[in-house]
Motif scaffolding. Structure first.
Motif, PDB file in Angstrom:
ATOM      1  N   ARG A 143       7.587  18.807  -6.068  1.00 52.14           N
ATOM      2  CA  ARG A 143       8.328  19.897  -5.443  1.00 52.14           C
ATOM      3  C   ARG A 143       7.625  21.240  -5.658  1.00 52.14           C
ATOM      4  N   GLU A 144       7.155  21.485  -6.910  1.00 55.40           N
ATOM      5  CA  GLU A 144       6.499  22.750  -7.197  1.00 55.40           C
ATOM      6  C   GLU A 144       5.220  22.896  -6.372  1.00 55.40           C
ATOM      7  N   THR A 145       4.503  21.795  -6.173  1.00 55.45           N
ATOM      8  CA  THR A 145       3.264  21.848  -5.399  1.00 55.45           C
ATOM      9  C   THR A 145       3.555  22.170  -3.934  1.00 55.45           C
ATOM     10  N   LEU A 146       4.504  21.444  -3.329  1.00 53.29           N
ATOM     11  CA  LEU A 146       4.820  21.674  -1.921  1.00 53.29           C
ATOM     12  C   LEU A 146       5.416  23.053  -1.703  1.00 53.29           C
ATOM     13  N   GLY A 147       6.246  23.499  -2.629  1.00 57.57           N
ATOM     14  CA  GLY A 147       6.888  24.802  -2.472  1.00 57.57           C
ATOM     15  C   GLY A 147       5.954  25.966  -2.662  1.00 57.57           C
ATOM     16  N   SER A 148       4.821  25.743  -3.318  1.00 54.31           N
ATOM     17  CA  SER A 148       3.910  26.853  -3.584  1.00 54.31           C
ATOM     18  C   SER A 148       2.895  27.074  -2.475  1.00 54.31           C
TER      19      SER A 148
ATOM     20  N   SER B 112       9.464  20.153   4.991  1.00 57.72           N
ATOM     21  CA  SER B 112       8.981  19.084   5.865  1.00 57.72           C
ATOM     22  C   SER B 112       9.064  17.703   5.228  1.00 57.72           C
ATOM     23  N   ALA B 113       9.555  17.644   3.992  1.00 56.11           N
ATOM     24  CA  ALA B 113       9.659  16.342   3.322  1.00 56.11           C
ATOM     25  C   ALA B 113      10.675  15.470   4.048  1.00 56.11           C
ATOM     26  N   PRO B 114      10.384  14.177   4.257  1.00 58.19           N
ATOM     27  CA  PRO B 114      11.307  13.280   4.965  1.00 58.19           C
ATOM     28  C   PRO B 114      12.608  13.100   4.195  1.00 58.19           C
ATOM     29  N   GLU B 115      13.670  12.764   4.931  1.00 63.76           N
ATOM     30  CA  GLU B 115      15.005  12.643   4.348  1.00 63.76           C
ATOM     31  C   GLU B 115      15.071  11.568   3.287  1.00 63.76           C
ATOM     32  N   GLU B 116      14.337  10.460   3.495  1.00 63.25           N
ATOM     33  CA  GLU B 116      14.399   9.358   2.536  1.00 63.25           C
ATOM     34  C   GLU B 116      13.796   9.715   1.176  1.00 63.25           C
ATOM     35  N   ASN B 117      13.031  10.817   1.114  1.00 61.43           N
ATOM     36  CA  ASN B 117      12.419  11.246  -0.155  1.00 61.43           C
ATOM     37  C   ASN B 117      13.097  12.481  -0.732  1.00 61.43           C
ATOM     38  N   ARG B 118      14.219  12.903  -0.124  1.00 63.71           N
ATOM     39  CA  ARG B 118      14.891  14.117  -0.570  1.00 63.71           C
ATOM     40  C   ARG B 118      15.309  14.046  -2.045  1.00 63.71           C
ATOM     41  N   GLU B 119      15.844  12.916  -2.450  1.00 66.09           N
ATOM     42  CA  GLU B 119      16.342  12.776  -3.822  1.00 66.09           C
ATOM     43  C   GLU B 119      15.206  12.958  -4.826  1.00 66.09           C
ATOM     44  N   GLN B 120      14.042  12.384  -4.514  1.00 59.90           N
ATOM     45  CA  GLN B 120      12.899  12.524  -5.413  1.00 59.90           C
ATOM     46  C   GLN B 120      12.374  13.944  -5.440  1.00 59.90           C
ATOM     47  N   ILE B 121      12.388  14.625  -4.270  1.00 58.17           N
ATOM     48  CA  ILE B 121      11.889  15.996  -4.198  1.00 58.17           C
ATOM     49  C   ILE B 121      12.828  16.956  -4.922  1.00 58.17           C
ATOM     50  N   GLU B 122      14.123  16.721  -4.817  1.00 58.86           N
ATOM     51  CA  GLU B 122      15.094  17.636  -5.415  1.00 58.86           C
ATOM     52  C   GLU B 122      15.384  17.336  -6.883  1.00 58.86           C
ATOM     53  N   SER B 123      14.853  16.233  -7.410  1.00 63.14           N
ATOM     54  CA  SER B 123      15.051  15.913  -8.827  1.00 63.14           C
ATOM     55  C   SER B 123      14.426  16.997  -9.706  1.00 63.14           C
ATOM     56  N   PRO B 124      15.029  17.325 -10.854  1.00 58.79           N
ATOM     57  CA  PRO B 124      14.440  18.347 -11.741  1.00 58.79           C
ATOM     58  C   PRO B 124      13.236  17.833 -12.527  1.00 58.79           C
TER      59      PRO B 124
ATOM     60  N   LEU C  40      -2.305  10.647 -13.649  1.00 56.48           N
ATOM     61  CA  LEU C  40      -0.854  10.519 -13.593  1.00 56.48           C
ATOM     62  C   LEU C  40      -0.473   9.785 -12.311  1.00 56.48           C
ATOM     63  N   VAL C  41       0.271   8.701 -12.455  1.00 56.20           N
ATOM     64  CA  VAL C  41       0.767   7.940 -11.306  1.00 56.20           C
ATOM     65  C   VAL C  41       2.281   8.058 -11.282  1.00 56.20           C
ATOM     66  N   SER C  42       2.805   8.668 -10.197  1.00 58.29           N
ATOM     67  CA  SER C  42       4.243   8.799 -10.019  1.00 58.29           C
ATOM     68  C   SER C  42       4.642   7.987  -8.786  1.00 58.29           C
ATOM     69  N   TYR C  43       5.874   8.158  -8.296  1.00 55.97           N
ATOM     70  CA  TYR C  43       6.344   7.367  -7.156  1.00 55.97           C
ATOM     71  C   TYR C  43       5.916   7.985  -5.827  1.00 55.97           C
ATOM     72  N   LEU C  44       5.804   9.317  -5.763  1.00 52.50           N
ATOM     73  CA  LEU C  44       5.409   9.978  -4.529  1.00 52.50           C
ATOM     74  C   LEU C  44       3.934  10.350  -4.505  1.00 52.50           C
ATOM     75  N   PHE C  45       3.305  10.392  -5.663  1.00 53.40           N
ATOM     76  CA  PHE C  45       1.932  10.890  -5.700  1.00 53.40           C
ATOM     77  C   PHE C  45       1.198  10.330  -6.913  1.00 53.40           C
ATOM     78  N   SER C  46      -0.103  10.570  -6.918  1.00 51.46           N
ATOM     79  CA  SER C  46      -0.937  10.359  -8.097  1.00 51.46           C
ATOM     80  C   SER C  46      -1.747  11.626  -8.305  1.00 51.46           C
TER      81      SER C  46
END
Length: 612
Positions: free
Chosen positions: A441-446, A459-471, A496-502
């Motif tokens: 989120r910080e990367t996309l928002g910056s 522009s993040a898709p709806e199905e990934n909203r929960e992951q993007i809005e997570s703290p 670092l390997v996460s669910y949306l990115f590496s």
């Protein structure tokens, strides 16, 4: 004539008997008469004021001398160096006929010793050493006799004692010790001390038995056997349980000790073997119970178990048995084995079990050079539990399983310790979270560039909203390799390997917390495609796997790190993509001319020649 001689001898014996009887019956008066002379001579000899309250001497049936209110004080200021309320010495005459000095009892009541440390050294108050001399050099330096050389054997010999002496009972009660360090404005006061023992010196061997020492915090039993000629011997020490609360008087001398907030009990049962200049070796154990230490940033409690000591072949072995403790509320066990010699200390193995895993360590320290080597590895550690315990219950920013951590560090103790540290380390963390910071989120928002047709975060898709809005940032796997040298940690490869990115990172982190890291973040293909479909200018930032690549840079000093996108690189990619589309139509680079190798082929045109 013979009769006269007999009469004369009888008369002499009567006179001697009468004189002895008179002395015996009036010994106290006689010695009291000489008290002023004794005070004067002692004052002149010591250079301090010596006073004696009163003295008493009795010679029948055995010799007994009593001294009351004895004092040694500074002749100028009157400050007292040594005081005692009463001293009684009880000895016998008959053992002297066999060449032995026998004292039945020596009792000392309420002695107080005042010791000073200043620029002249350490000395008894009132016995100030000459200016410019250390206390150890003062008095008798000129009378010091050199060692006699044994030219036949080529050795140096020292005088040894041939006196046979015994003291059946030494009793010191209600003693006090005062130490004033004027160089550091610190003071140590110990009160209510008592001591009992029997002492003997026979054939150059000093023996202490029935030793009992009472100090603030507890009572110890001790003994000693030591040969003055060979320098061989042993000391024994035992106690049922010394309370560490008794260390409080020492806090004034060692403030760091106070900061540890020590409590609990120790019970030694040891024997120290002395062998001349060789390393003293200890056999026995020290039992610990209810030990706690709580410095400002740590909470260790309920430390208990035994420390085992074994000395053999000039090597001191130290190990643990059933040792456990609590770090915050987590129960841990500790097992270690170490060896100490005159040249090195080795912690051969140390294993801490807890936090669902274990930590192993070893240390090799060389006394002569001060150099050390240490190895550390950890496995299956619940990192959140460990960090919460280390931070006294404060929340941890990280969670997950520290699957492995390995480090090899070396250096040299001394003023340049930090500069000398070097080594390598690696780690693997699985199934965790970075709390309070969502890197995606910080990367996309910056990323906010004027030529982008839409905001990336929106522009993040709806199905990934929960992951993007997570703290938080979920961590599937975090791994890294590091090299340490020149007060800097070089990050060779942090992944670092996460669910949306590496993310991949490399760079430098200095010991002063300054960091300079390059980070490449890649979003997974499905998420990348959804972003690019809405913000087409970023199509040029897709790699061959269809991952949106965002270059980042971390810089600054902890805790005020700044993580920002590399806007220069992003601008180049976006402008390259937009300019290419504009010029395609103008320069003939946008027409499809057919397929080649299963893909449509673009006409080259001027745009192709310019690299768009």
């Amino acid at each position: 004539m013979k009769k006269k001689i007999i009469i004369a001898l009888v008369a002499l014996l009567v006179i001697i008997a009468g004189l002895f009887t008179y002395i015996t019956l009036n010994a106290g008066k006689i010695i009291s008469a000489y008290k002023p002379d004794l005070e004067k001579q002692a004052t002149e000899a010591l250079g301090a004021a010596v006073t004696i309250g009163n003295m008493d001497l009795s010679l029948f049936p055995s010799a007994r001398i009593t001294v009351n209110n004895f004092k040694i004080a500074s002749a100028s200021s009157g400050e007292q160096g040594l005081t005692l309320k009463k001293l009684t010495l009880h000895t016998g005459f008959l053992p002297l006929l066999t060449g032995k000095v026998k004292v039945y009892k020596l009792s000392i009541d309420s002695p107080a010793l005042h010791v000073i440390k200043d620029e002249n050294g350490i000395y008894l108050e009132g016995l100030r050493p000459a200016a410019g001399k250390k206390a150890s050099e003062a008095g008798g330096q000129a009378n010091k006799k050199p060692l006699k050389a044994d030219t036949k054997r080529g050795k140096t010999s020292t005088a040894t004692s041939s006196i046979n002496f015994s003291l059946d009972n030494l009793a010191v009660k209600n003693a006090a010790f005062f130490f004033v360090d004027k160089t550091a404005s610190r003071e140590l006061i110990l009160k209510n001390l008592s001591l009992e023992s029997a002492i003997a010196l026979t054939n150059n061997t000093l023996t202490i038995t029935k030793g009992r020492l009472n100090v603030p915090g507890g009572e110890f039993e001790f003994g000693l056997k030591y040969n003055l000629e060979s320098k061989n011997g042993s000391v024994s020490l035992s106690g049922s349980g010394y309370s560490l609360d008794g260390l409080e008087p020492f806090y004034a001398l060692a403030p760091a000790l106070k900061d540890l907030r020590l409590s609990g009990h120790i019970a030694p049962d040891i024997k120290v073997n002395l062998a001349g200049a060789k390393l003293p070796l200890i056999d026995g154990k020290i039992s610990l119970s209810g030990i706690s230490l709580k410095p400002a940033d740590l909470n260790v409690s309920e430390l208990g178990g035994d420390i085992i000591l074994r000395g053999e072949n000039n090597r001191q072995k130290i190990s643990s048995e059933d040792l456990s403790f609590k770090l915050e509320s987590e129960l841990l066990s500790l097992k270690f084995e170490a060896i100490n010699t005159t040249t090195e200390f080795k912690l051969e193995t140390a294993r801490i079990s807890g936090f669902n895993g274990n930590v192993n360590a070893s240390v090799d320290y060389q006394y002569a050079s001060g150099s050390f080597k240490t190895a550390l590895n950890a496995a299956a550690i619940d990192i959140e539990k460990a960090l919460v315990a280390l931070r006294q219950g404060q929340d941890s920013r990280f969670s997950g399983k520290l699957d492995s951590f390995n480090a090899r560090i070396s250096g040299a103790a001394g003023q340049d310790l930090v500069k000398s540290i070097k080594g390598n380390a690696d780690l693997v963390l699985l199934d965790g979270r970075l709390k309070g910071f969502n890197l995606a989120r910080e990367t996309l928002g910056s990323i906010k560039l004027p030529f982008l047709s839409g905001a990336l975060l929106g522009s993040a898709p709806e199905e990934n909203r929960e992951q993007i809005e997570s703290p938080d940032t979920p961590i599937k796997k975090l791994s890294g390799r590091f090299k340490i040298a020149n007060e800097t940690v070089r990050v060779l490869n942090l992944s670092l390997v996460s669910y949306l990115f590496s993310a991949q990172s490399s760079g430098l982190v200095k010991f002063n917390s300054q960091a300079d890291l390059d980070i490449t973040l890649k979003f997974v293909p499905a998420f990348s495609a959804a972003i690019v479909s809405r913000v087409k200018e970023l199509k040029a930032s897709l790699d061959q796997e269809g991952q949106l690549v965002i270059p980042l840079r971390l810089s600054g000093t902890a805790p005020a790190f700044k993580v920002l996108p590399d806007l220069q690189a992003l601008t180049r990619s976006a402008l390259k993509n937009r300019a290419g589309k504009v010029l395609e139509g103008l320069l003939g680079g946008g027409k499809k001319t057919g397929k080649q190798g299963g893909q449509r082929k673009k006409s080259k045109g001027l745009g192709g020649l310019l690299g768009f």
